[in-house]
Structure formats: structure tokens, C-alpha cells
Design a protein around this motif. Structure first.
Motif, PDB file in Angstrom:
ATOM      1  N   ILE A  90      13.273   3.082   4.239  1.00  0.00           N
ATOM      2  CA  ILE A  90      12.518   4.018   5.079  1.00  0.00           C
ATOM      3  C   ILE A  90      11.485   4.757   4.237  1.00  0.00           C
ATOM      4  CG2 ILE A  90      12.693   6.125   6.448  1.00  0.00           C
ATOM      5  CD1 ILE A  90      15.395   5.137   7.442  1.00  0.00           C
ATOM      6  N   VAL A  91      11.891   5.204   3.035  1.00  0.00           N
ATOM      7  CA  VAL A  91      10.968   5.905   2.144  1.00  0.00           C
ATOM      8  C   VAL A  91       9.794   5.002   1.764  1.00  0.00           C
ATOM      9  CG1 VAL A  91      10.713   6.992  -0.115  1.00  0.00           C
ATOM     10  CG2 VAL A  91      12.756   7.428   1.250  1.00  0.00           C
ATOM     11  N   ILE A  92      10.089   3.753   1.413  1.00  0.00           N
ATOM     12  CA  ILE A  92       9.028   2.828   1.010  1.00  0.00           C
ATOM     13  C   ILE A  92       8.117   2.505   2.189  1.00  0.00           C
ATOM     14  CG2 ILE A  92       8.564   0.519   0.118  1.00  0.00           C
ATOM     15  CD1 ILE A  92      11.231   0.712  -1.377  1.00  0.00           C
ATOM     16  N   ALA A  93       8.690   2.371   3.382  1.00  0.00           N
ATOM     17  CA  ALA A  93       7.875   2.085   4.569  1.00  0.00           C
ATOM     18  C   ALA A  93       6.918   3.235   4.857  1.00  0.00           C
ATOM     19  CB  ALA A  93       8.783   1.833   5.771  1.00  0.00           C
ATOM     20  N   VAL A  94       7.411   4.477   4.723  1.00  0.00           N
ATOM     21  CA  VAL A  94       6.542   5.641   4.924  1.00  0.00           C
ATOM     22  C   VAL A  94       5.449   5.671   3.865  1.00  0.00           C
ATOM     23  CG1 VAL A  94       6.467   8.158   4.938  1.00  0.00           C
ATOM     24  CG2 VAL A  94       8.348   6.971   6.074  1.00  0.00           C
ATOM     25  N   MET A  95       5.810   5.349   2.623  1.00  0.00           N
ATOM     26  CA  MET A  95       4.803   5.297   1.555  1.00  0.00           C
ATOM     27  C   MET A  95       3.773   4.206   1.835  1.00  0.00           C
ATOM     28  SD  MET A  95       7.272   5.734  -1.796  1.00  0.00           S
ATOM     29  CE  MET A  95       5.939   5.263  -2.913  1.00  0.00           C
ATOM     30  N   ARG A  96       4.236   3.080   2.319  1.00  0.00           N
ATOM     31  CA  ARG A  96       3.329   1.943   2.566  1.00  0.00           C
ATOM     32  C   ARG A  96       2.314   2.277   3.660  1.00  0.00           C
ATOM     33  NH1 ARG A  96       3.957  -3.806   2.905  1.00  0.00           N
ATOM     34  NH2 ARG A  96       1.841  -4.607   2.684  1.00  0.00           N
ATOM     35  N   THR A  97       2.722   3.040   4.648  1.00  0.00           N
ATOM     36  CA  THR A  97       1.820   3.394   5.751  1.00  0.00           C
ATOM     37  C   THR A  97       1.095   4.699   5.504  1.00  0.00           C
ATOM     38  OG1 THR A  97       3.678   4.470   6.900  1.00  0.00           O
ATOM     39  CG2 THR A  97       3.233   2.163   7.434  1.00  0.00           C
ATOM     40  N   SER A  98       1.309   5.301   4.324  1.00  0.00           N
ATOM     41  CA  SER A  98       0.674   6.577   4.012  1.00  0.00           C
ATOM     42  C   SER A  98      -0.828   6.391   3.773  1.00  0.00           C
ATOM     43  CB  SER A  98       1.330   7.199   2.778  1.00  0.00           C
ATOM     44  OG  SER A  98       0.633   8.360   2.378  1.00  0.00           O
ATOM     45  N   ARG A  99      -1.579   7.449   4.041  1.00  0.00           N
ATOM     46  CA  ARG A  99      -3.015   7.422   3.757  1.00  0.00           C
ATOM     47  C   ARG A  99      -3.300   7.667   2.283  1.00  0.00           C
ATOM     48  NH1 ARG A  99      -5.170  11.123   8.876  1.00  0.00           N
ATOM     49  NH2 ARG A  99      -4.411   9.723  10.546  1.00  0.00           N
ATOM     50  N   ASN A 100      -2.286   8.104   1.562  1.00  0.00           N
ATOM     51  CA  ASN A 100      -2.415   8.303   0.126  1.00  0.00           C
ATOM     52  C   ASN A 100      -2.410   6.937  -0.563  1.00  0.00           C
ATOM     53  OD1 ASN A 100      -1.795   8.766  -2.684  1.00  0.00           O
ATOM     54  ND2 ASN A 100      -1.217  10.854  -2.121  1.00  0.00           N
ATOM     55  N   ARG A 101      -3.508   6.590  -1.203  1.00  0.00           N
ATOM     56  CA  ARG A 101      -3.631   5.263  -1.793  1.00  0.00           C
ATOM     57  C   ARG A 101      -2.649   5.048  -2.935  1.00  0.00           C
ATOM     58  NH1 ARG A 101     -10.180   3.952  -2.017  1.00  0.00           N
ATOM     59  NH2 ARG A 101     -10.534   4.093   0.244  1.00  0.00           N
ATOM     60  N   ALA A 102      -2.342   6.110  -3.676  1.00  0.00           N
ATOM     61  CA  ALA A 102      -1.401   5.973  -4.788  1.00  0.00           C
ATOM     62  C   ALA A 102      -0.012   5.623  -4.272  1.00  0.00           C
ATOM     63  CB  ALA A 102      -1.363   7.267  -5.610  1.00  0.00           C
ATOM     64  N   LEU A 103       0.435   6.304  -3.213  1.00  0.00           N
ATOM     65  CA  LEU A 103       1.744   6.011  -2.640  1.00  0.00           C
ATOM     66  C   LEU A 103       1.779   4.614  -2.033  1.00  0.00           C
ATOM     67  CD1 LEU A 103       2.585   9.411  -0.887  1.00  0.00           C
ATOM     68  CD2 LEU A 103       3.451   8.545  -3.062  1.00  0.00           C
ATOM     69  N   SER A 104       0.715   4.244  -1.330  1.00  0.00           N
ATOM     70  CA  SER A 104       0.657   2.923  -0.713  1.00  0.00           C
ATOM     71  C   SER A 104       0.654   1.828  -1.777  1.00  0.00           C
ATOM     72  CB  SER A 104      -0.592   2.821   0.156  1.00  0.00           C
ATOM     73  OG  SER A 104      -0.699   1.543   0.755  1.00  0.00           O
ATOM     74  N   ALA A 105      -0.068   2.044  -2.872  1.00  0.00           N
ATOM     75  CA  ALA A 105      -0.121   1.048  -3.943  1.00  0.00           C
ATOM     76  C   ALA A 105       1.236   0.926  -4.634  1.00  0.00           C
ATOM     77  CB  ALA A 105      -1.206   1.421  -4.950  1.00  0.00           C
ATOM     78  N   ALA A 106       1.913   2.057  -4.843  1.00  0.00           N
ATOM     79  CA  ALA A 106       3.233   2.026  -5.471  1.00  0.00           C
ATOM     80  C   ALA A 106       4.230   1.258  -4.609  1.00  0.00           C
ATOM     81  CB  ALA A 106       3.729   3.445  -5.731  1.00  0.00           C
ATOM     82  N   ALA A 107       4.175   1.474  -3.288  1.00  0.00           N
ATOM     83  CA  ALA A 107       5.068   0.762  -2.380  1.00  0.00           C
ATOM     84  C   ALA A 107       4.762  -0.739  -2.382  1.00  0.00           C
ATOM     85  CB  ALA A 107       4.941   1.329  -0.972  1.00  0.00           C
ATOM     86  N   SER A 108       3.495  -1.090  -2.392  1.00  0.00           N
ATOM     87  CA  SER A 108       3.113  -2.503  -2.414  1.00  0.00           C
ATOM     88  C   SER A 108       3.564  -3.171  -3.713  1.00  0.00           C
ATOM     89  CB  SER A 108       1.592  -2.642  -2.264  1.00  0.00           C
ATOM     90  OG  SER A 108       1.159  -2.112  -1.022  1.00  0.00           O
ATOM     91  N   LEU A 109       3.464  -2.450  -4.830  1.00  0.00           N
ATOM     92  CA  LEU A 109       3.924  -2.992  -6.110  1.00  0.00           C
ATOM     93  C   LEU A 109       5.429  -3.209  -6.102  1.00  0.00           C
ATOM     94  CD1 LEU A 109       3.177  -3.774  -9.016  1.00  0.00           C
ATOM     95  CD2 LEU A 109       3.556  -1.373  -9.663  1.00  0.00           C
TER      96      LEU A 109
END
Length: 297
Positions: A90-109
Motif C-alpha cells: 500500500i505504501v509503495i502504491a501510494v508512492m508510485r501514484t504520488s506527484r512527488n517525482r522522487a517518491l515515484s522514482a523510488a517506488a519504480s526502482l
């Protein structure tokens, strides 16, 4: 000119509707069904009467202490790993859909790494983490013996399995949760914002209850896969169901009967999980009607 022709056409349709209909006959379907039934029955009888299956040994060990202990470890490990994977997913999914590029990139990695490497490799790596970091703590960052605890004492087979399965399954659960979020109409979020809800309140009170209904079937499927995948801890000297069975047949050399014992337990646990899924879906369907579920089935 069109009216006179319409009336006979309607009358013809009424006459056709009143005619008796004959079902389309498929005689070869019955022949094929009979052949398959005979072959399947013969196979089942052959398996049941085959002395090499060792059914007496199966009955002797199916409820033995060693096997039941392995079943307990398997259930416990599956539940803990699934809980960890769900929360982290759930945490990673929220990060992945976040508008924060750093969080989204971390989740994708995270997804790229844990979905791209085999689960068995991850398990063996965590179990042998002491080869990379002899001590856990400050020594991991500053090297030497600057502090921390002995890795061999901190990570046994259970902790290695918890890390391996939990982190690996979290990557898949995050995609399941993200798919659930994408299935919810954007208007739900806009309605929550119009009511003055914050982002976290909208997530907890509006989105998650609807997402749960969408993600339950694929989540239970992941739970079933995880339940069976716990057999991989046999490669790191675990104490799960398959490991317990292996210890037994290593002593009495009854490989096939003991593997049947393990298979029966896995089938029973999967059947129980499937039954729980139906109850949970029925519970979540309250207030939504049943047309969607039946239509999907």
C-alpha cells in the motif's frame, strides 16, 4: 405502402415464434465425454490401487507431529509475510501514484529490483547476508567493527524468509493496490475534496473501502501463491511443511508417500483460503449488489 407490408411481417414472426424448436444435437460430444470419463476413472483407480503410492504410509504420517509442526510454520510464515507485503505494498502504491517525482522514482526502482530478481535468489541472499555484512548496525555504513550485532545471530531461516517473501510479495501487492486505485473513478476523490476531506481522510474513508472490493480476488491469488512458495525455504534449512516432509523421507526413504502428504496439506490450506475469499467477497459486496460479481464470473 410500407404499412401493409409491415403487418404480414409481424404475423410471420408470431407464427415462427410459436413453432416448436429442436435442440442442436452433438452426438460426438457424448462420445468424447464418455471416453474422457472412462480414462479418468481408470487413472484414479490405478492410482488408488498402486502399491507404490504407499497409502498406508500417507495415513500414518499425514497427522504426525513433524508434519503438523511444519504446517504450523507454513501458516505462520504465510500470514506474517502477507501482512508485511500488504502494508508495504500500500505504501509503495501510494508512492508510485504520488506527484512527488522522487517518491515515484523510488517506488519504480523498488518494483524493478524485486520483480526482476528470482525469489529463490533473494531468499538465499538474505540467508547469507553475513557474507556481505558480518555485523548489522553502524558497521554496515562505516565498516570494521564500529558497532552492531552479529548478522548470523540476527538472521536465521525465519527472518531470512520473512524478508525475502515480504519484500518480494510487496512489489506485486503494490501493483494490485495501484490497479485498485486506478479502477476508482476520479469523481470519488473530487467529491471527498468537495466535502472538505484532507488527502489522508479521503484515502482512508473513501478510496480504500472501494479499493478493497477490487483487490480482494487478486490479493487472495497472491496469498495462495505465497502459501505454496513457502516451500522454497527448504533451500535455506527451513522448518516449513516441505522441509519437515523432507526430513522424514530422508530417514525412511518413503519419498512419494511423504510428498503426497505435503500435497494433501497444501490442497487443504488452499481450499480453506478459497473459502475465506468467498466469504470476504460476499461481505464486501454488501451495499453494491451482486450484478458485477456474477457478470464477471
Amino acid at each position: 405502402m410500407s404499412a401493409p407490408t409491415a403487418a404480414p411481417a409481424a404475423a410471420d414472426l408470431d407464427q415462427l415464434a410459436g413453432l416448436p424448436t429442436a435442440p442442436v444435437r452433438h452426438p460426438w460430444q457424448w462420445v468424447i465425454t464418455g471416453v474422457v470419463a472412462i480414462l479418468l476413472t481408470s487413472l484414479l483407480v490405478s492410482v488408488a490401487l498402486n502399491e507404490n503410492m504407499g497409502w498406508d504410509i500417507v495415513g500414518r504420517y499425514v497427522f504426525s507431529d513433524d508434519v503438523l509442526r511444519g504446517v504450523g510454520w507454513t501458516i505462520w510464515l504465510t500470514l506474517l509475510c502477507m501482512a508485511l507485503a500488504t502494508v508495504l505494498g500500500i505504501v509503495i502504491a501510494v508512492m508510485r501514484t504520488s506527484r512527488n517525482r522522487a517518491l515515484s522514482a523510488a517506488a519504480s526502482l523498488y518494483l524493478w529490483f524485486f520483480r526482476g530478481t528470482p525469489l529463490l535468489v533473494q531468499l538465499v541472499f538474505w540467508f547469507n547476508l553475513a557474507l556481505v555484512f558480518p555485523r548489522l548496525g553502524p558497521a554496515m555504513f562505516f565498516g570494521g567493527t564500529t558497532g552492531g550485532i552479529d548478522t548470523n545471530l540476527a538472521i536465521d531461516w525465519f527472518i531470512a524468509a520473512l524478508l525475502g517473501f515480504g519484500l518480494h510479495e510487496a512489489a506485486y501487492m503494490s501493483e494490485i493496490v495501484r490497479g485498485g486505485f486506478l479502477a476508482i473513478d476520479r469523481g470519488q476523490t473530487e467529491a471527498a475534496e468537495a466535502l472538505g476531506m484532507t488527502g489522508s481522510q479521503s484515502l482512508r474513508r473513501v478510496l480504500l473501502p472501494q479499493v478493497l472490493r477490487v483487490i480482494v480476488p487478486p490479493s487472495v491469488n497472491q496469498f495462495v501463491n505465497l502459501l505454496k512458495a513457502t516451500s522454497l525455504v527448504a533451500f535455506i534449512a527451513g522448518q516449513d511443511l516441505l522441509s519437515s516432509v523432507q526430513h522424514v523421507y530422508a530417514a525412511n526413504f518413503q519419498v512419494i508417500p511423504l510428498l503426497i502428504v505435503a500435497s494433501l496439506w497444501y490442497l487443504a490450506l488452499v481450499s480453506l483460503a478459497t473459502f475465506g475469499q468467498r466469504l470476504l467477497e460476499k461481505r464486501l459486496d454488501q451495499g453494491y449488489g451482486h450484478t458485477t460479481r456474477k457478470g464477471a464470473a
